[in-house]
Design an enzyme around this catalytic site. Structure first.
Site, PDB file in Angstrom:
ATOM      1  N   HIS A 143     -36.037  17.524 -29.665  1.00 14.55           N
ATOM      2  CA  HIS A 143     -35.268  16.159 -29.513  1.00 14.55           C
ATOM      3  C   HIS A 143     -33.535  16.815 -29.091  1.00 14.55           C
ATOM      4  CE1 HIS A 143     -33.249  12.473 -30.162  1.00 14.55           C
ATOM      5  NE2 HIS A 143     -34.641  11.963 -29.884  1.00 14.55           N
TER       6      HIS A 143
ATOM      7  N   GLU B 175     -31.083  15.254 -30.066  1.00 11.86           N
ATOM      8  CA  GLU B 175     -30.150  15.139 -30.886  1.00 11.86           C
ATOM      9  C   GLU B 175     -30.141  16.464 -31.595  1.00 11.86           C
ATOM     10  OE1 GLU B 175     -30.396  11.735 -33.732  1.00 11.86           O
ATOM     11  OE2 GLU B 175     -30.048  13.320 -35.113  1.00 11.86           O
TER      12      GLU B 175
END
Ligand code: SF4
Length: 287
Positions: free
Chosen positions: A122, A124
């Site tokens: 991901h 993030e």
């Protein structure tokens, strides 16, 4: 047919801020505004902004002028590269994600090993990892813990910081934390920061509660949205019928036949108008 929309449904503060500021920016800029990665995990929102001049790029090296950093954030080296290239960044990283960047940087500099609970692919997590150093390990499931502890032991560091992706499932986080505590060598100093975003936690909790009380649960959001996928997982575990849709076109009308109560929840990157479209459609087609 009764339709109940979750109160915590839709844009979270970080996404709202990113979308509103990106909108302002594309309107202000004559020509192209670059965005590093999809601004939000929502096709309709991105397409609308792209029609006004937003250009999504995958690497900072592709930027030729002003570039937006989305709410997920980016690794530290992106800021350094942009500076070298003379590219102005419009940093829309969510303040809650920024806080994790600062935490990881500070603790890594203070000789802590970092375990980050989340999805290693991901954006993030890729961003967060980019504020640490080699002493960083992403734990996605319980099976990763043994390896993570081996890496920690090999590093010879005696302090461990545990953090989480902001959209991680809170129940799974608690299970992983318990397991780490049980298996961690006694000579390691452990510090845990639960960095799951409150907005995420509340939305997950409401999804669970709502799913238990309805005949059909509809989750609306982008298929590539991590937080929306988690909502769907929670809904499926708590309601016999749960579906994950991106737009009203994805609804199979056979599914809503004879349904008395429908619950609706939307992910953090789902705009209000997508949710309203679905509700209107259900009201028209339902009994
Ligand atoms: S879910 Fe929370 S941390 Fe993530 S962008 Fe939204 S407000 Fe920020």
């Amino acid at each position: 047919m009764e339709i109940i929309l979750g109160k915590t449904s839709g844009f979270c503060a970080g996404v709202k801020n990113a979308v509103e500021n990106a909108q302002k920016e594309v309107e202000k800029t004559k020509g192209i505004t670059y965005c590093l990665g999809e601004l939000v995990h929502n096709k309709q929102v991105v397409e609308e902004l792209e029609s006004k001049g937003l250009k999504t790029i995958e690497n900072i090296e592709e930027a030729k002028s002003k570039t937006i950093i989305r709410a997920h954030g980016v690794p530290k080296r992106v800021y350094q590269t942009a500076e070298k290239m003379g590219i102005e960044l419009i940093d829309l990283t969510c303040p809650k994600v920024k806080k994790i960047h600062n935490l990881v940087e500070e603790y890594s500099n203070n000789k802590y090993f970092v375990f980050c609970i989340g999805n290693s692919k991901h954006p993030e997590i890729i961003g967060i990892q980019g504020f640490g150093n080699k002493n960083f390990y992403v734990i996605e499931t319980l099976e990763d813990i043994e390896n993570a502890i081996t890496k920690l032991e090999q590093s010879n560091l005696k302090k461990l910081l545990v953090i989480s992706q902001t959209t991680f499932n809170s129940k799974k986080f608690d299970i992983i934390i318990n397991n780490i505590k049980q298996n961690l060598p006694a000579n390691i100093e452990l510090e845990i920061h639960n960095t799951i975003c409150k907005a995420t936690e509340l939305r997950q909790k409401e999804t669970e509660e709502l799913s238990k009380t309805v005949d059909l649960m509809i989750i609306i959001g982008g298929k590539n949205s991590s937080n929306t996928n988690k909502l769907y997982e929670i809904a499926s575990n708590n309601c016999k019928k749960a579906i994950f849709i991106q737009t009203k076109q994805d609804i199979d009308l056979n599914l809503i036949k004879d349904i008395q109560k429908i619950g609706i929840m939307a992910g953090a990157s789902t705009p209000k108008n997508s949710v309203n479209d679905v509700i209107k459609y259900l009201q028209e087609k339902g009994n």
